[in-house]
Motif scaffolding. Structure first.
Motif, short mmCIF file in Angstrom:
data_model
loop_
_atom_site.label_atom_id
_atom_site.label_comp_id
_atom_site.label_asym_id
_atom_site.label_seq_id
_atom_site.Cartn_x
_atom_site.Cartn_y
_atom_site.Cartn_z
N TYR A 1 0.87 -1.16 0.00
CA TYR A 1 0.00 0.00 0.00
C TYR A 1 0.90 1.21 0.00
O TYR A 1 1.90 1.26 0.74
N SER A 2 0.57 2.20 -0.83
CA SER A 2 1.38 3.41 -0.91
C SER A 2 0.46 4.62 -0.84
O SER A 2 -0.45 4.76 -1.65
N HIS A 3 0.69 5.48 0.15
CA HIS A 3 -0.15 6.67 0.31
C HIS A 3 0.38 7.84 -0.50
O HIS A 3 -0.37 8.52 -1.20
N THR A 4 1.69 8.07 -0.43
CA THR A 4 2.29 9.22 -1.13
C THR A 4 3.06 8.82 -2.39
O THR A 4 3.49 9.69 -3.14
N GLY A 5 3.24 7.52 -2.61
CA GLY A 5 4.00 7.04 -3.76
C GLY A 5 5.36 6.49 -3.40
O GLY A 5 6.01 5.84 -4.23
N ASN A 6 5.84 6.72 -2.17
CA ASN A 6 7.17 6.25 -1.78
C ASN A 6 7.27 4.73 -1.76
O ASN A 6 8.22 4.14 -2.27
N THR A 7 6.28 4.08 -1.16
CA THR A 7 6.32 2.62 -1.08
C THR A 7 6.16 2.01 -2.47
O THR A 7 6.78 0.99 -2.78
N LEU B 1 6.67 -10.23 -0.64
CA LEU B 1 7.28 -9.07 -0.01
C LEU B 1 6.17 -8.08 0.28
O LEU B 1 5.38 -7.75 -0.61
N VAL B 2 6.09 -7.65 1.52
CA VAL B 2 4.96 -6.86 2.00
C VAL B 2 5.43 -5.44 2.29
O VAL B 2 6.22 -5.21 3.20
N GLY B 3 4.93 -4.46 1.52
CA GLY B 3 5.39 -3.08 1.65
C GLY B 3 4.33 -2.14 2.19
O GLY B 3 3.15 -2.25 1.86
N SER B 4 4.79 -1.18 2.99
CA SER B 4 3.86 -0.23 3.61
C SER B 4 4.61 1.02 4.04
O SER B 4 5.78 0.95 4.40
N PRO B 5 3.92 2.16 4.05
CA PRO B 5 4.46 3.29 4.80
C PRO B 5 4.36 2.99 6.29
O PRO B 5 3.51 2.19 6.70
N SER B 6 5.22 3.58 7.08
CA SER B 6 5.13 3.42 8.53
C SER B 6 4.07 4.39 9.05
O SER B 6 4.25 5.60 9.00
N GLY C 1 -3.18 0.57 7.57
CA GLY C 1 -4.39 -0.23 7.68
C GLY C 1 -4.62 -1.22 6.54
O GLY C 1 -4.93 -2.40 6.80
N PRO C 2 -4.49 -0.80 5.27
CA PRO C 2 -4.74 -1.75 4.18
C PRO C 2 -3.80 -2.97 4.21
O PRO C 2 -4.21 -4.07 3.86
N VAL C 3 -2.58 -2.76 4.67
CA VAL C 3 -1.63 -3.89 4.75
C VAL C 3 -2.01 -4.80 5.90
O VAL C 3 -1.93 -6.03 5.79
N ARG C 4 -2.46 -4.22 7.02
CA ARG C 4 -2.93 -5.05 8.13
C ARG C 4 -4.15 -5.89 7.70
O ARG C 4 -4.29 -7.05 8.09
N PHE D 1 8.89 -4.61 3.91
CA PHE D 1 9.68 -3.40 3.65
C PHE D 1 8.81 -2.19 3.98
O PHE D 1 7.61 -2.17 3.72
N ILE D 2 9.46 -1.21 4.60
CA ILE D 2 8.76 -0.05 5.15
C ILE D 2 9.42 1.23 4.65
O ILE D 2 10.64 1.34 4.64
N THR D 3 8.60 2.19 4.24
CA THR D 3 9.11 3.54 3.98
C THR D 3 8.70 4.41 5.17
O THR D 3 7.60 4.27 5.70
#
Length: 197
Positions: free
Chosen positions: A45-51, A112-117, A124-127, A143-145
């Protein structure tokens, strides 16, 4: 004789394939498994595009598939506006519904599971994904941004939410550095055994 050798070679290659690898021509040795053979998926899940940027680095390096999680109700685009609802979701254990069908993850071995911190852990979407997808027996690597919290409690939360999955060492990258993080991502993938050493 040539016809006999060709037939023998085809039989050897078929046997090697059944054993989990193909013989390299003329060597009698099995070829290493390709990344595709590991059936790898990046779920993020990416909120700002970083992930998303990190997910695309991984895809470019491995050729794996991507699954971009989409909540049914999108979060506000402004980070400051999303902070309070995200904390409330975490505290209440709320799992935001997703638009994505998750049954397709059954085809993959390594995810591989990516999310913003968000508040030191997965958004939430990753949880939701970790709590509702069929992940028993799969290898999950986070992996976390972030902008200072690192991996936070994400590795522990991953083990708690998916106790029947195997987990690997996570990667944390500052959101402000994602564009130049390809080499760091590559080193992490090699260490995890997902790229040739």
């Amino acid at each position: 004789m040539e016809k006999y050798n060709n037939g023998r070679r085809q039989i050897l290659m078929a046997l090697a394939s059944l054993a989990g690898g193909l013989f390299l021509p003329g060597t009698g040795r099995a070829a290493p498994q390709t990344q595709e053979a590991q059936r790898m998926l990046v779920v993020f899940y990416s909120h700002t595009g970083n992930t998303r940027t990190i997910a695309r680095h991984i895809q470019a390096l491995t050729g794996c598939d991507l699954l971009d999680l989409e909540p049914v109700t999108p979060y506000p685009r402004d980070y400051d506006t999303v902070v309070s609802p995200a904390n409330k979701e975490k505290q209440q254990g709320f799992l935001p519904p997703l638009k994505n069908p998750l049954d397709m993850v059954s085809r993959y071995d390594v995810i591989l599971v990516g999310s913003p911190s968000w508040w030191g852990t997965f958004a939430g979407p990753v949880r939701t994904f970790l709590s509702t997808a069929a992940l028993d027996g799969k290898t999950l690597i986070p992996f976390i941004t972030h902008e200072g919290s690192g991996l936070g409690s994400a590795p522990a939360d991953l083990r708690r939410l998916c106790p029947s999955a195997k987990t690997g060492e996570g990667l944390a990258i500052r959101g402000s550095r994602v564009d130049g993080a390809r080499q760091q991502v590559e080193s992490w993938l090699r260490k995890a055994g997902l790229l040739p050493a």
